[in-house]
Design a protein around this motif. Structure first.
Motif, PDB file in Angstrom:
ATOM      1  N   ILE A 219       0.839  -1.198   0.000  1.00 50.77           N
ATOM      2  CA  ILE A 219       0.000   0.000   0.000  1.00 50.77           C
ATOM      3  C   ILE A 219       0.874   1.247   0.000  1.00 50.77           C
ATOM      4  O   ILE A 219       2.061   1.196   0.342  1.00 50.77           O
ATOM      5  N   ASP A 220       0.289   2.343  -0.388  1.00 49.05           N
ATOM      6  CA  ASP A 220       0.968   3.639  -0.353  1.00 49.05           C
ATOM      7  C   ASP A 220       0.493   4.368   0.896  1.00 49.05           C
ATOM      8  O   ASP A 220      -0.613   4.897   0.953  1.00 49.05           O
ATOM      9  N   TRP A 221       1.333   4.373   1.927  1.00 48.29           N
ATOM     10  CA  TRP A 221       0.942   4.968   3.214  1.00 48.29           C
ATOM     11  C   TRP A 221       0.624   6.450   3.057  1.00 48.29           C
ATOM     12  O   TRP A 221      -0.328   6.956   3.661  1.00 48.29           O
ATOM     13  N   VAL A 222       1.421   7.160   2.283  1.00 48.43           N
ATOM     14  CA  VAL A 222       1.226   8.609   2.139  1.00 48.43           C
ATOM     15  C   VAL A 222      -0.136   8.900   1.525  1.00 48.43           C
ATOM     16  O   VAL A 222      -0.884   9.776   1.990  1.00 48.43           O
ATOM     17  N   ARG A 223      -0.479   8.176   0.473  1.00 51.57           N
ATOM     18  CA  ARG A 223      -1.762   8.395  -0.187  1.00 51.57           C
ATOM     19  C   ARG A 223      -2.931   8.043   0.734  1.00 51.57           C
ATOM     20  O   ARG A 223      -3.928   8.771   0.807  1.00 51.57           O
ATOM     21  N   GLU A 224      -2.800   6.933   1.465  1.00 51.13           N
ATOM     22  CA  GLU A 224      -3.886   6.507   2.351  1.00 51.13           C
ATOM     23  C   GLU A 224      -4.106   7.517   3.471  1.00 51.13           C
ATOM     24  O   GLU A 224      -5.245   7.838   3.831  1.00 51.13           O
ATOM     25  N   LYS A 225      -3.013   8.028   4.043  1.00 54.54           N
ATOM     26  CA  LYS A 225      -3.159   9.031   5.110  1.00 54.54           C
ATOM     27  C   LYS A 225      -3.748  10.318   4.557  1.00 54.54           C
ATOM     28  O   LYS A 225      -4.543  10.992   5.220  1.00 54.54           O
ATOM     29  N   SER A 226      -3.353  10.675   3.331  1.00 51.77           N
ATOM     30  CA  SER A 226      -3.896  11.877   2.716  1.00 51.77           C
ATOM     31  C   SER A 226      -5.403  11.739   2.475  1.00 51.77           C
ATOM     32  O   SER A 226      -6.179  12.666   2.737  1.00 51.77           O
ATOM     33  N   ARG A 227      -5.815  10.581   1.985  1.00 49.47           N
ATOM     34  CA  ARG A 227      -7.244  10.349   1.769  1.00 49.47           C
ATOM     35  C   ARG A 227      -8.026  10.418   3.069  1.00 49.47           C
ATOM     36  O   ARG A 227      -9.139  10.952   3.116  1.00 49.47           O
ATOM     37  N   ASP A 228      -7.448   9.892   4.153  1.00 52.66           N
ATOM     38  CA  ASP A 228      -8.149   9.934   5.441  1.00 52.66           C
ATOM     39  C   ASP A 228      -8.249  11.360   5.967  1.00 52.66           C
ATOM     40  O   ASP A 228      -9.273  11.748   6.541  1.00 52.66           O
ATOM     41  N   ARG A 229      -7.192  12.155   5.753  1.00 47.34           N
ATOM     42  CA  ARG A 229      -7.259  13.558   6.181  1.00 47.34           C
ATOM     43  C   ARG A 229      -8.336  14.303   5.400  1.00 47.34           C
ATOM     44  O   ARG A 229      -9.079  15.118   5.970  1.00 47.34           O
ATOM     45  N   ASP A 230      -8.426  14.047   4.097  1.00 49.83           N
ATOM     46  CA  ASP A 230      -9.472  14.688   3.297  1.00 49.83           C
ATOM     47  C   ASP A 230     -10.863  14.291   3.773  1.00 49.83           C
ATOM     48  O   ASP A 230     -11.769  15.130   3.858  1.00 49.83           O
ATOM     49  N   ARG A 231     -11.028  13.007   4.061  1.00 48.86           N
ATOM     50  CA  ARG A 231     -12.327  12.521   4.545  1.00 48.86           C
ATOM     51  C   ARG A 231     -12.693  13.175   5.875  1.00 48.86           C
ATOM     52  O   ARG A 231     -13.819  13.649   6.079  1.00 48.86           O
ATOM     53  N   HIS A 232     -11.713  13.249   6.773  1.00 47.07           N
ATOM     54  CA  HIS A 232     -11.964  13.852   8.090  1.00 47.07           C
ATOM     55  C   HIS A 232     -12.250  15.345   7.965  1.00 47.07           C
ATOM     56  O   HIS A 232     -13.125  15.894   8.656  1.00 47.07           O
ATOM     57  N   ARG A 233     -11.524  16.018   7.072  1.00 45.94           N
ATOM     58  CA  ARG A 233     -11.743  17.444   6.866  1.00 45.94           C
ATOM     59  C   ARG A 233     -13.152  17.708   6.335  1.00 45.94           C
ATOM     60  O   ARG A 233     -13.839  18.638   6.765  1.00 45.94           O
ATOM     61  N   GLU A 234     -13.605  16.860   5.422  1.00 50.60           N
ATOM     62  CA  GLU A 234     -14.932  17.018   4.848  1.00 50.60           C
ATOM     63  C   GLU A 234     -16.018  16.805   5.908  1.00 50.60           C
ATOM     64  O   GLU A 234     -16.990  17.568   5.978  1.00 50.60           O
ATOM     65  N   ILE A 235     -15.842  15.782   6.758  1.00 51.18           N
ATOM     66  CA  ILE A 235     -16.830  15.513   7.816  1.00 51.18           C
ATOM     67  C   ILE A 235     -16.873  16.669   8.810  1.00 51.18           C
ATOM     68  O   ILE A 235     -17.946  17.105   9.248  1.00 51.18           O
ATOM     69  N   THR A 236     -15.703  17.216   9.148  1.00 49.07           N
ATOM     70  CA  THR A 236     -15.642  18.335  10.093  1.00 49.07           C
ATOM     71  C   THR A 236     -16.338  19.573   9.525  1.00 49.07           C
ATOM     72  O   THR A 236     -17.080  20.262  10.229  1.00 49.07           O
ATOM     73  N   ASN A 237     -16.115  19.845   8.251  1.00 47.61           N
ATOM     74  CA  ASN A 237     -16.762  21.014   7.638  1.00 47.61           C
ATOM     75  C   ASN A 237     -18.274  20.841   7.566  1.00 47.61           C
ATOM     76  O   ASN A 237     -19.037  21.782   7.808  1.00 47.61           O
ATOM     77  N   ARG A 238     -18.719  19.642   7.251  1.00 41.55           N
ATOM     78  CA  ARG A 238     -20.150  19.394   7.153  1.00 41.55           C
ATOM     79  C   ARG A 238     -20.841  19.413   8.509  1.00 41.55           C
ATOM     80  O   ARG A 238     -22.039  19.681   8.600  1.00 41.55           O
ATOM     81  N   SER A 239     -20.099  19.108   9.584  1.00 36.48           N
ATOM     82  CA  SER A 239     -20.721  19.030  10.911  1.00 36.48           C
ATOM     83  C   SER A 239     -21.277  20.372  11.369  1.00 36.48           C
ATOM     84  O   SER A 239     -22.120  20.428  12.278  1.00 36.48           O
ATOM     85  N   LYS A 240     -20.820  21.467  10.747  1.00 35.59           N
ATOM     86  CA  LYS A 240     -21.313  22.793  11.123  1.00 35.59           C
ATOM     87  C   LYS A 240     -22.612  23.158  10.395  1.00 35.59           C
ATOM     88  O   LYS A 240     -23.217  24.191  10.683  1.00 35.59           O
ATOM     89  N   GLU A 241     -23.014  22.307   9.437  1.00 31.67           N
ATOM     90  CA  GLU A 241     -24.155  22.658   8.603  1.00 31.67           C
ATOM     91  C   GLU A 241     -25.491  22.185   9.167  1.00 31.67           C
ATOM     92  O   GLU A 241     -26.513  22.820   8.975  1.00 31.67           O
ATOM     93  N   SER A 242     -25.504  21.020   9.850  1.00 33.23           N
ATOM     94  CA  SER A 242     -26.765  20.490  10.364  1.00 33.23           C
ATOM     95  C   SER A 242     -26.511  19.592  11.554  1.00 33.23           C
ATOM     96  O   SER A 242     -25.385  19.159  11.811  1.00 33.23           O
ATOM     97  N   THR A 243     -27.592  19.326  12.294  1.00 32.65           N
ATOM     98  CA  THR A 243     -27.496  18.447  13.462  1.00 32.65           C
ATOM     99  C   THR A 243     -27.154  17.024  13.037  1.00 32.65           C
ATOM    100  O   THR A 243     -26.373  16.334  13.705  1.00 32.65           O
ATOM    101  N   TRP A 244     -27.758  16.584  11.926  1.00 34.99           N
ATOM    102  CA  TRP A 244     -27.488  15.235  11.443  1.00 34.99           C
ATOM    103  C   TRP A 244     -26.009  15.062  11.087  1.00 34.99           C
ATOM    104  O   TRP A 244     -25.397  14.046  11.403  1.00 34.99           O
ATOM    105  N   ALA A 245     -25.451  16.077  10.440  1.00 35.84           N
ATOM    106  CA  ALA A 245     -24.025  16.018  10.093  1.00 35.84           C
ATOM    107  C   ALA A 245     -23.152  16.024  11.341  1.00 35.84           C
ATOM    108  O   ALA A 245     -22.105  15.369  11.383  1.00 35.84           O
ATOM    109  N   LEU A 246     -23.599  16.765  12.381  1.00 36.12           N
ATOM    110  CA  LEU A 246     -22.856  16.786  13.650  1.00 36.12           C
ATOM    111  C   LEU A 246     -22.878  15.401  14.297  1.00 36.12           C
ATOM    112  O   LEU A 246     -21.857  14.923  14.808  1.00 36.12           O
ATOM    113  N   LEU A 247     -24.043  14.747  14.286  1.00 30.12           N
ATOM    114  CA  LEU A 247     -24.149  13.394  14.842  1.00 30.12           C
ATOM    115  C   LEU A 247     -23.273  12.415  14.057  1.00 30.12           C
ATOM    116  O   LEU A 247     -22.639  11.525  14.641  1.00 30.12           O
TER     117      LEU A 247
END
Length: 805
Positions: A80-108
């Motif tokens: 596996i490519d560790w750098v790519r996998e960690k980058s993808r996880d950071r992007d996923r986490h960043r997207e979830i964090t940004n969406r959590s401010k939009e609605s209660t469902w996203a926060l949950l």
């Protein structure tokens, strides 16, 4: 497009490790006729960041708005490519964090995503602890089944059968409810014929158990054999072995582990329990999207699962965490440390709730010593460390030589026959000696035991002087005939264990090495402990004893010597230090004896390292040719990147793809005519200016999907890897844009970069390949396999051994 190296339909389950690969009796051919060219299969599976992470923001494929299934995943036997996998996880986490401010469902959803890791650890701990309890109870019962059966209920083992008996303490093993096979068949248990019948039944049961185990492994899950720790280490370093942690492997390994231990073979269940726990972790990962779709995150879970496995194997949660950190894990961030601790805690709690041994302890050989050790005893403790180091080095060399012979001769074609022969020899030699007839865990428990007033073991048959007895502490006494008998029986057991374990470890049944190694050391330690005890008793006036061992005092504890010897031999074989000491004091409760354990463990490691640098697991990794880049060893040779990169001077030029001038047919021709797993993308063949790197796998999937779903894509369509494609005549076919599968930031080094820096980059970043440039122009490529081959070559080893066979 059924060209070499590509299997149609192989992408549907590319992220699942549950598919089983049949390898029984076959060898993996990774010899690779095309290994000389610059790109080998080691790079298979490397793909783009899919528009995120290091590539920044980029447009999706024009012909499909969603990412294609299979793009960004890995094929079997690739890294596996560790750098790519960690980058993808950071992007996923960043997207979830940004969406959590939009609605209660996203926060949950954000909260549940954060909590999912802890929930997964809870489930792993519960499942691993439950399976360990089941294995312990089943193995204990089936081991006793070789000697007899309980009339009160055939499902009771010997100890549980006699719990309700009215027999005295000294005759507790002779309760009327338990019948040996001679008593059951002949009606009596005395005499030569009864002995022969018991002997025969013991051998028959052992052969039945081992035969069933090897047939199940060969027929249903070839990956269930062996210890599993070398492969776990390799998988945690980023290598993919599909099916190794799948559901079939878990089921068969659990069943056959009980059978193998019960057969009386010189093996343990502790190493395989790590494999079982990692199977639990991998299967449970599929319940959570962020672990199912990210290989790096999954390996964090597997590190914690390995800790849970050792926790239930030894009843040592802290030792399990340290074992995962010191021995098996490749990437161990602080978050994984906490989660490993939690998983080990839950697993140990679950096992304690099941109480498999009926003694309210997590392990069979929990002991407590009452007397402190003296400074002068460090001398015999260090001698035990030297013995452990010598035994470890001898065992590793002998076992690796035998395993290599098994791989390279006709012996490897008959795994069932080998298991049957070794089991028959083991059972025939073990039965006459009561110390080899009993299970290895019971033997270690007996050797660790500190003799008390009520002990009826032959090891405790001393000449008693009850006038000098003070409470529960017995003074050093003269050895009686029972002790001398036990000594020569233990000496014979030591010789048998030393040699039979060499041939047992590595057979096609689940086989752990912890318990046999500890047994060898415990026997040697008990022999030395009794010798020192008798020396102190008969010569208490000697200068070395006169200051601290007066007549009538309890000076020497032979059980402590057995414990130190067990730690020394286990350390000599595995080269563990910190985790070993913690495991030993956790499983014995001997906090006061940390210094002797540390002295013995360190001495055994020094002695074993002086003879050979590799522990048993690293040696098996090298024997099997796994692409494992050891982080503990330094690379000190003065070579440069240009010495290792492909192509070499005599090789054909580097195969590249241009960014906007090649047609679909041109790319398909390159993919069909080569077996490389990835291709650098350049501005033009003349300039060789690097644009990025694209994976063969992603190219095939993208082109096939474009032909099906995008109108106008034909063989003469231009493939464009840039945002803006060059203008074409109106009559030209549609352009296929594949920028989103292009890795725009591949790691590059210059041709003059020292290889010690390149090796460090590969180790610390988990790279699969890096490109080599000169004055900004692409020169070649270095893969992980090239690095491993170069390290082997510099160490005067066969570089072609890094082939995974």
């Amino acid at each position: 497009m059924d060209q070499k190296g590509f299997r149609r339909g192989s992408f549907q389950s590319a992220t699942s490790d549950e598919d089983m690969l049949e390898i029984a009796g076959a060898s993996m051919d990774f010899s690779m006729a095309d290994d000389d060219p610059p790109l080998d299969r080691e790079m298979g599976g490397f793909s783009s960041y899919n528009g995120g992470g290091m590539n920044g923001t980029s447009t999706m494929m024009d012909f499909l708005e969603e990412p294609l299934p299979g793009v960004g995943t890995y094929e079997d036997f690739n890294t596996i490519d560790w750098v790519r996998e960690k980058s993808r996880d950071r992007d996923r986490h960043r997207e979830i964090t940004n969406r959590s401010k939009e609605s209660t469902w996203a926060l949950l959803h954000s909260v549940s995503d954060a909590f999912s890791g802890w929930l997964l650890m809870l489930l792993i701990g519960l499942l691993a602890g439950s399976l360990a309890g089941l294995i312990d109870i089943s193995a204990h019962w089936m081991t006793d089944l070789k000697e007899g059966v309980c009339l009160a209920g055939f499902w009771f083992n010997h100890e549980h059968c006699c719990w309700k008996s009215n027999t005295t303490f000294t005759d507790r093993d002779k309760c009327p409810e338990w019948k040996s096979w001679s008593q059951l068949i002949l009606g009596h248990g005395e005499g030569a014929f009864a002995y022969i019948l018991n002997y025969l039944m013991y051998v028959i049961w052992a052969l039945m158990f081992s035969l069933l185990a090897v047939l199940l492994v060969k027929g249903f899950a070839p990956y269930a054999c062996g210890s599993g720790i070398p492969e776990i280490k390799t998988i945690l370093s980023g290598f993919i072995i599909r099916g190794y942690l799948g559901k079939w492997t878990l089921v068969i390994k659990t069943i056959t582990l009980v059978l193998a231990v019960s057969s009386g073979l010189s093996l343990g269940k502790e190493g395989p329990l790590v494999h079982v726990a990692c199977c639990c972790g991998n299967i449970l990962c599929h319940l959570f999207t962020k672990y199912r779709k990210n290989e790096a995150k999954r390996r964090e879970v597997l590190s914690a699962a390995a800790a849970a496995g050792v926790s239930v194997a030894f009843g040592a949660p802290i030792g399990g965490v340290l074992f995962s950190l010191e021995e098996v894990s490749y990437y161990f961030p602080l978050k994984t440390l906490w989660r490993s601790f939690f998983a080990a805690l839950v697993a140990a709690f679950t096992l304690r709730s099941i109480n498999p041994f009926g003694n309210s302890r997590l392990v069979l050989f929990y002991v407590e010593f009452h007397m402190p050790w003296h400074l002068l005893e460090l001398v015999p403790f260090i001698l035990l460390g030297i013995f452990g180091g010598l035994w470890g080095a001898f065992f590793i060399r002998s076992n690796i030589a035998w395993c290599r012979r098994r791989k390279t001769t006709r012996l490897g074609k008959y795994p069932v026959l080998e298991v049957i022969v070794v089991t028959a020899i083991t059972a025939i030699l073990a039965f006459p000696n009561e110390y080899t007839r009993m299970s290895t865990s019971e033997l270690i428990s007996e050797l660790f035991n500190d003799c008390g007033i009520l002990d009826s073991s032959k090891l405790c048959e001393y000449v008693n002087d009850f006038n000098s007895t003070k409470g529960d502490d017995l003074p050093d006494r003269a050895a009686g005939p029972g002790v001398y008998t036990a000594m020569w029986q233990l000496a014979l057991a030591l010789i048998m264990k030393v040699f039979i374990t060499i041939f047992t470890f590595g057979m096609k049944v689940p086989s752990g090495l912890f318990i046999p190694s500890m047994a060898v050391g415990a026997i040697a330690g008990r022999l030395l402990g009794v010798a020192v005890e008798q020396l102190a008793f008969y010569h208490h006036d000697w200068a070395i004893f006169s200051g601290w061992c007066s007549p009538g005092a309890d000076c020497i504890t032979p059980g402590l010597y057995a414990m130190v010897g067990a730690a020394a031999c286990l350390g000599g074989v595995t080269r563990m230090t910190v985790s070993l000491v913690v495991i030993m004091f956790e499983l014995t409760g001997g906090l006061e004896y940390i210094v002797p354990l540390m002295a013995a463990a360190m001495t055994s490691k020094w002695v074993a390292d002086a003879i050979g640098r590799e522990g048993i697991y690293d040696a098996h990794i090298r024997l099997n040719g796994y692409p494992f880049l050891e982080a503990k060893e330094e690379f000190s040779h003065k070579t440069r990147a240009m010495d290792v990169m492909r192509p070499r001077k005599s090789d054909p030029p580097l195969t590249v793809i241009t960014q906007d001038t090649m047609t679909v047919e041109d790319v398909e021709t390159i993919v069909t005519s080569t077996t490389y797993s990835g291709y650098p993308v350049v501005v033009s063949r003349a300039s060789q200016r690097l644009v990025g790197f694209v994976l063969r796998r992603d190219l095939i999937i993208s082109i096939e999907n474009a032909r099906k779903k995008q109108d106008g894509i034909v063989s003469t369509s231009i493939i464009c890897f840039t945002d803006y494609c060059p203008p074409l005549p109106p009559s030209s076919p549609s352009v296929l844009k594949l920028r989103s599968i292009l890795d725009l930031s591949p790691f590059t080094v210059t041709d003059e970069t020292p290889m010690e820096i390149v090796v460090d980059i590969f180790r610390k970043l988990g790279l699969r390949q890096c490109l080599v440039t000169h004055n900004g122009k692409l020169l070649g490529i270095i893969t992980k396999k090239d690095v491993l081959k170069h390290i082997a070559q510099m160490a005067n080893q066969d570089p072609d051994s890094i082939l995974f066979n």
